[in-house]
Design a protein around this motif. Structure first.
Motif, PDB file in Angstrom:
ATOM      1  N   ILE A  97       0.910  -1.126   0.270  1.00  0.00           N
ATOM      2  CA  ILE A  97      -0.025   0.009   0.190  1.00  0.00           C
ATOM      3  C   ILE A  97       0.826   1.270   0.044  1.00  0.00           C
ATOM      4  N   GLN A 136       1.175   5.728   0.269  1.00  0.00           N
ATOM      5  CA  GLN A 136       0.553   6.978   0.506  1.00  0.00           C
ATOM      6  C   GLN A 136       1.309   8.186   0.061  1.00  0.00           C
ATOM      7  N   ALA A 172      -4.818   9.859  -0.370  1.00  0.00           N
ATOM      8  CA  ALA A 172      -5.257   8.876   0.562  1.00  0.00           C
ATOM      9  C   ALA A 172      -4.155   7.602  -0.072  1.00  0.00           C
ATOM     10  N   LEU A 173      -4.375   6.699   1.036  1.00  0.00           N
ATOM     11  CA  LEU A 173      -3.772   5.526   1.067  1.00  0.00           C
ATOM     12  C   LEU A 173      -4.180   4.713  -0.096  1.00  0.00           C
ATOM     13  N   TRP A 189      -4.140   0.873  -2.472  1.00  0.00           N
ATOM     14  CA  TRP A 189      -3.641  -0.647  -2.594  1.00  0.00           C
ATOM     15  C   TRP A 189      -2.748  -0.836  -3.883  1.00  0.00           C
ATOM     16  N   LEU A 190      -1.769  -1.343  -3.791  1.00  0.00           N
ATOM     17  CA  LEU A 190      -0.908  -1.622  -4.928  1.00  0.00           C
ATOM     18  C   LEU A 190      -0.777  -3.115  -5.506  1.00  0.00           C
ATOM     19  N   ALA A 191      -0.617  -3.905  -4.562  1.00  0.00           N
ATOM     20  CA  ALA A 191      -0.664  -5.321  -4.754  1.00  0.00           C
ATOM     21  C   ALA A 191      -0.798  -6.170  -3.662  1.00  0.00           C
ATOM     22  N   LEU A 192      -1.129  -7.426  -3.902  1.00  0.00           N
ATOM     23  CA  LEU A 192      -1.406  -8.425  -2.827  1.00  0.00           C
ATOM     24  C   LEU A 192      -1.058  -9.841  -3.378  1.00  0.00           C
ATOM     25  N   ARG A 199      -2.853 -10.122  -6.718  1.00  0.00           N
ATOM     26  CA  ARG A 199      -3.869  -9.155  -7.364  1.00  0.00           C
ATOM     27  C   ARG A 199      -2.888  -7.720  -7.477  1.00  0.00           C
ATOM     28  N   TYR A 200      -3.421  -7.072  -8.461  1.00  0.00           N
ATOM     29  CA  TYR A 200      -2.753  -5.898  -8.677  1.00  0.00           C
ATOM     30  C   TYR A 200      -3.815  -4.596  -8.960  1.00  0.00           C
ATOM     31  N   SER A 201      -3.430  -3.595  -8.520  1.00  0.00           N
ATOM     32  CA  SER A 201      -4.166  -2.346  -8.802  1.00  0.00           C
ATOM     33  C   SER A 201      -4.320  -2.081 -10.202  1.00  0.00           C
ATOM     34  N   TYR A 232       3.973   1.150   2.318  1.00  0.00           N
ATOM     35  CA  TYR A 232       3.941  -0.015   3.503  1.00  0.00           C
ATOM     36  C   TYR A 232       3.503  -1.330   2.896  1.00  0.00           C
ATOM     37  N   LYS A 266      -2.704  -9.350   5.125  1.00  0.00           N
ATOM     38  CA  LYS A 266      -3.971  -9.553   5.106  1.00  0.00           C
ATOM     39  C   LYS A 266      -4.384 -10.758   4.638  1.00  0.00           C
TER      40      LYS A 266
END
Lengths: 111, 120
Positions: free
Chosen positions: B39, B41, B46-47, B49-52, B60-62, B96, B100
């Motif tokens: 993530i 900022q 705002a914060l 999300w980029l990737a997970l 997962r990607y933005s 960051y 999750k």
């Protein structure tokens, strides 16, 4: 998705209550009872303080409470303490295959 | 006790590739349901999300940054790496990493973040 809208800042004296609003849309806050709140002190890791609108993780003081009505979620800090001075961010679930959306952030100042 | 810590360059030049490493402890990325994400900022924003990446290598990607991002894991080293290509000054931000769980509606733990500045 657009960020959720929060006030830039709120303030209160020790012992008072402050409420932070978090306004979203039908795609996020309205659609799901999955709003979370995070507290961030300068140069520290953000910390989860509320999840699923009004649930508190273990160890979070009960002076922190959450609620939701329509498109607006709220975080209330009762009995404000000096250590509560921090930035606060809301976040809403937006579905299984999309990332959550965050709020713009609110700075809480303890006078 | 779960902890996460970001590391990487504090300054990158435009067009370069940013590589950030998240080193974590207190959990394993071989455990079912576990995920680590990134993530950021940007100043005044705002914060985001980029990737997970999950234990099973599901990624997962933005959507808006998908073409520039690659997330990988090395479970044996307890690390997750984010690569972002073609950096621009607008990518200046605090980055960051976060823990999750799959299907979770919130972020359980965050790292303290690392500031990356993009400048010639």
């Amino acid at each position: 998705q657009s960020a959720l809208t929060q006030p830039r800042s709120v303030s209160g004296s020790p012992g008072q209550s402050v409420t932070i609003s978090c306004t979203g849309t039908s795609s996020d806050v309205v659609a799901y009872n999955y709003v979370s709140w995070y507290q961030r002190h300068p140069a520290k890791a953000p910390k989860l303080i509320i999840y699923d609108v009004n649930k508190r993780p273990s160890g979070v003081p009960d002076r922190f409470s959450g609620s939701k009505s329509g498109n607006t979620a709220s975080l209330t800090i009762s009995g404000l303490q000096a250590e509560d001075e921090a930035d606060y961010y809301c976040c809403s679930y937006t579905g299984s295959f999309t990332f959550d959306v965050f709020g713009t952030g609110t700075k809480v100042t303890v006078l | 006790q779960i902890t996460l810590k970001e590391s990487g360059p504090t300054l990158v030049k435009p067009t370069q590739t940013l590589t950030l490493t998240c080193t974590f402890s207190g959990f394993s990325l071989t455990t079912g349901g576990v995920g680590v994400g990134w993530i950021r900022q940007s100043p005044g924003k705002a914060l985001e999300w980029l990737a997970l990446i999950f234990w099973d290598d599901d990624k997962r990607y933005s959507p808006s940054l998908k073409n520039r991002l690659t997330v990988t894991k090395d479970a044996s080293k307890n690390q997750v790496v984010l690569a972002m290509t073609n950096m621009d000054p607008v990518d200046t931000a605090t980055y960051y990493c976060a823990y999750k769980r799959f299907g979770s509606t919130f972020i359980d733990y965050w790292g303290q973040g690392t500031l990356v500045t993009v400048s010639p």
